[in-house]
Design an enzyme around this catalytic site. Structure first.
Site, PDB file in Angstrom:
ATOM      1  N   HIS A  29       8.562   8.150   3.960  1.00  0.00           N
ATOM      2  CA  HIS A  29       7.540   8.368   3.147  1.00  0.00           C
ATOM      3  C   HIS A  29       7.936   7.996   1.685  1.00  0.00           C
ATOM      4  O   HIS A  29       7.151   7.636   0.881  1.00  0.00           O
ATOM      5  CB  HIS A  29       7.192   9.889   3.055  1.00  0.00           C
ATOM      6  CG  HIS A  29       5.928  10.093   2.169  1.00  0.00           C
ATOM      7  ND1 HIS A  29       4.624   9.786   2.493  1.00  0.00           N
ATOM      8  CD2 HIS A  29       5.992  10.456   0.937  1.00  0.00           C
ATOM      9  CE1 HIS A  29       3.791  10.186   1.600  1.00  0.00           C
ATOM     10  NE2 HIS A  29       4.595  10.563   0.366  1.00  0.00           N
ATOM     11  N   HIS A  82      -0.975   7.183  -2.537  1.00  0.00           N
ATOM     12  CA  HIS A  82      -0.827   6.852  -1.030  1.00  0.00           C
ATOM     13  C   HIS A  82      -2.124   5.525  -0.637  1.00  0.00           C
ATOM     14  O   HIS A  82      -1.916   4.790  -0.210  1.00  0.00           O
ATOM     15  CB  HIS A  82      -1.179   7.936  -0.260  1.00  0.00           C
ATOM     16  CG  HIS A  82      -0.136   9.020  -0.238  1.00  0.00           C
ATOM     17  ND1 HIS A  82      -0.175  10.368   0.148  1.00  0.00           N
ATOM     18  CD2 HIS A  82       1.131   8.977  -0.908  1.00  0.00           C
ATOM     19  CE1 HIS A  82       0.974  10.645  -0.206  1.00  0.00           C
ATOM     20  NE2 HIS A  82       1.654  10.011  -0.728  1.00  0.00           N
ATOM     21  N   ASP A 108       5.551   5.846  -0.746  1.00  0.00           N
ATOM     22  CA  ASP A 108       5.459   6.025  -2.247  1.00  0.00           C
ATOM     23  C   ASP A 108       5.923   5.057  -3.149  1.00  0.00           C
ATOM     24  O   ASP A 108       5.235   4.568  -4.100  1.00  0.00           O
ATOM     25  CB  ASP A 108       6.157   7.371  -2.791  1.00  0.00           C
ATOM     26  CG  ASP A 108       5.621   8.787  -2.418  1.00  0.00           C
ATOM     27  OD1 ASP A 108       4.295   8.598  -1.998  1.00  0.00           O
ATOM     28  OD2 ASP A 108       6.267   9.578  -2.155  1.00  0.00           O
ATOM     29  N   HIS A 144       8.062   9.910  -8.040  1.00  0.00           N
ATOM     30  CA  HIS A 144       7.065   9.154  -8.827  1.00  0.00           C
ATOM     31  C   HIS A 144       7.093   9.108 -10.117  1.00  0.00           C
ATOM     32  O   HIS A 144       7.105   7.941 -10.704  1.00  0.00           O
ATOM     33  CB  HIS A 144       5.573   9.914  -8.652  1.00  0.00           C
ATOM     34  CG  HIS A 144       5.085  10.025  -7.056  1.00  0.00           C
ATOM     35  ND1 HIS A 144       4.889   8.801  -6.538  1.00  0.00           N
ATOM     36  CD2 HIS A 144       5.169  11.049  -6.390  1.00  0.00           C
ATOM     37  CE1 HIS A 144       4.516   9.164  -5.076  1.00  0.00           C
ATOM     38  NE2 HIS A 144       4.568  10.327  -5.109  1.00  0.00           N
TER      39      HIS A 144
HETATM   40 ZN   LIG Z   1       3.756  10.493  -1.409  1.00  0.00          ZN
END
Ligand SMILES: [Zn+2]
Length: 297
Positions: free
Chosen positions: A235, A78, A239, A262
């Site tokens: 969001h 973040h 990311d 991720h």
């Molecule tokens: Zn995140």
């Protein structure tokens, strides 16, 4: 030509680490031309430096980390998102622990502090990474496609069998204005059962309704509700902006991500880099002209 950018002064924030449960301070300091982004484990006696580059970044389930092979800092995504979104090229990030605090689960606290402090331009061209041709990466249900472009554009879609989330999709050009207005406020989210299980196993030692959106089987449990109806997919963009900074400079590409996470972001980025399709744009010739011209006066 765009010039390199850093902060006007030091920014400092602290909060609870969700993996360690400890209160951890992070300081972001301005840095000179071509420094890039350098993390420092300020809590260790040798204060090891970990530069942001493709070899040093890796994706975990639910987080991104940076390592020099010996030292590690978790949950950098973040903060990296805020820096990439605001197009900051050079900064020293001093972390007083092994993770970056989650704060409110979004990039907003970083963005607000950095905006308040302001920027300084370093009169040297920005380092940028462009894509030579289309590159796709798939793993499990998730896919990421990189396409050549003149700006960073992200199209993200997510699909959850949950009444509040469902199918969400968004397409945005990422520049500082759009990032501040459309992306930085979106919080991370988790499901109550999974989070309780992780707390039980000792994986999570911090975090509550002030650090993430938490959902049960039907609804959002946070009393304040959502910051936008599609906060979840926003969001995902947040990311992606953070993870795509893993190249060590601003990425100029059109990125389409479907059901990504991720681990997939970083695998795709490493695979793209290894394919030789990433090219660093050099505007050094122009700089030389500018410098020579300045010398003559
Ligand atoms: Zn995140």
């Amino acid at each position: 030509m765009q010039y390199q950018k850093t902060l006007s002064g030091k920014v400092s924030l602290e909060g609870q680490g969700i993996f360690t449960g400890k209160t951890i301070k992070v300081e972001i300091e301005p840095a000179g031309i071509d420094t890039g982004i350098i993390f420092v484990r300020e809590d260790l006696p040798e204060k090891p430096e970990i530069p942001l580059k493709i070899e040093n970044i890796f994706g975990l389930d639910g987080a991104t980390a940076i390592t020099d092979g010996t030292h590690i800092i978790y949950l950098v995504e973040h903060l990296l998102s805020a820096l990439h979104g605001l197009q900051i090229d050079n900064a020293i990030i001093r972390v007083y622990g092994e993770e970056v605090p989650l704060l409110d689960g979004s990039a907003y606290p970083w963005v607000r502090q950095i905006q308040e402090k302001g920027y300084q331009y370093l009169f040297y061209p920005k380092k940028k990474f462009k894509i030579k041709k289309v590159f796709s990466y798939k793993n499990g249900h998730g896919t990421i496609v990189f396409k050549p472009s003149d700006t960073l554009k992200i199209k993200a879609s997510i699909s959850f069998d949950h009444p509040v989330i469902g199918n969400q999709e968004i397409s945005l050009e990422i520049n500082p204005n759009n990032y501040i207005r459309e992306v930085c406020f979106a919080r991370t989210f988790g499901f109550k059962d999974i989070l309780l299980e992780r707390i039980k196993k000792g994986i999570l030692k911090g975090g509550d309704l002030s650090t993430a959106i938490v959902l049960d089987g039907e609804k959002v449990l946070n009393p304040e509700g959502l910051r936008s109806q599609d906060e979840f997919v926003r969001h995902k963009v947040l990311d992606l902006v953070g993870d795509l900074f893993g190249l060590g400079g601003c990425l100029i590409a059109e990125v389409e991500a479907t059901s990504s996470h991720h681990r997939l972001h970083i695998e795709a980025l490493k695979s793209l880099y290894a394919s030789g399709l990433v090219e660093e744009i050099e505007e050094r010739a122009l700089t030389f002209l500018l410098v020579s011209k300045r010398k003559r006066f």
